[in-house]
Design a protein around this motif. Structure first.
Motif, mmCIF file in Angstrom:
data_model
loop_
_atom_site.group_PDB
_atom_site.id
_atom_site.type_symbol
_atom_site.label_atom_id
_atom_site.label_comp_id
_atom_site.label_asym_id
_atom_site.label_seq_id
_atom_site.Cartn_x
_atom_site.Cartn_y
_atom_site.Cartn_z
ATOM 1 N N GLN A 26 27.266 31.445 -94.815
ATOM 2 C CA GLN A 26 27.220 31.200 -93.372
ATOM 3 C C GLN A 26 26.213 30.115 -93.008
ATOM 4 O O GLN A 26 25.124 30.057 -93.562
ATOM 5 N N TRP A 27 26.623 29.254 -92.091
ATOM 6 C CA TRP A 27 25.867 28.137 -91.545
ATOM 7 C C TRP A 27 25.696 26.980 -92.534
ATOM 8 O O TRP A 27 25.169 25.941 -92.164
ATOM 9 N N GLN A 28 26.141 27.157 -93.761
ATOM 10 C CA GLN A 28 26.058 26.081 -94.749
ATOM 11 C C GLN A 28 27.437 25.524 -95.108
ATOM 12 O O GLN A 28 27.564 24.338 -95.366
ATOM 13 N N HIS A 29 28.426 26.407 -95.159
ATOM 14 C CA HIS A 29 29.759 26.014 -95.622
ATOM 15 C C HIS A 29 30.854 26.678 -94.805
ATOM 16 O O HIS A 29 30.675 27.778 -94.291
ATOM 17 N N ARG A 30 31.983 26.007 -94.745
ATOM 18 C CA ARG A 30 33.223 26.615 -94.281
ATOM 19 C C ARG A 30 33.906 27.165 -95.527
ATOM 20 O O ARG A 30 33.702 26.663 -96.618
ATOM 21 N N ASP A 64 32.297 20.243 -95.949
ATOM 22 C CA ASP A 64 31.465 21.375 -96.393
ATOM 23 C C ASP A 64 32.314 22.616 -96.650
ATOM 24 O O ASP A 64 31.950 23.736 -96.290
ATOM 25 N N LYS A 105 31.744 27.865 -90.303
ATOM 26 C CA LYS A 105 30.346 28.000 -90.693
ATOM 27 C C LYS A 105 29.659 29.164 -89.993
ATOM 28 O O LYS A 105 28.672 29.693 -90.485
#
Length: 138
Positions: free
Chosen positions: A31-35, A63, A105
């Motif tokens: 979460q918040w780094q990648h889809r 991402d 994300k």
């Protein structure tokens, strides 16, 4: 057993530069780094892998981390070790019907597709507010 300072420093240096393998335990670890793109292969996985390979740059640019669930197990684009909780999250999110699930994300399911259509996935991602901000950055 006594260790000389040189031996201790050598061991510290080896540990500091040793490659570390991260073990992702949940989908939320991304979460918040990648889809995320979760894909269940109904049969032949080769065309799916070929499509993912052919679009590698576009996937990285967005991402996007993918996980492919096939008859022989789960593989993914992340170098992380797949923890048991992550495997359970992937299977639970895909559900019984399978297909393809796109997760943003923010950790929310953004779209479900009956089969892999990377053009539709990229279009959906590119329409997201966070992605628009990413594309606007120099």
């Amino acid at each position: 057993m006594k260790h000389t300072p040189a031996v201790v420093l050598s061991l510290i240096a080896m540990l500091a530069y040793a490659p570390l393998s991260h073990c992702a335990e949940r989908l939320s670890d991304y979460q918040w780094q990648h889809r995320l793109l979760l894909i269940r292969a109904a049969g032949n996985e080769q065309p799916i892998r070929a499509a993912l390979d052919a679009n590698r740059d576009a996937i990285i640019e967005r991402d996007l981390v993918w996980f492919l669930v096939g008859p022989d197990g789960i593989e993914g684009s992340a170098s992380d070790t797949l923890g048991a909780g992550l495997l359970a999250d992937i299977l639970r999110t895909l559900g019984d019907t399978g297909g393809v699930v796109l997760i943003g994300k923010d950790g929310q399911v953004k779209a479900r597709y009956p089969q892999l259509d990377l053009e539709a996935v990229f279009s959906r991602i590119d329409s997201m507010p966070m992605r628009k901000r990413e594309m606007a950055k120099p």
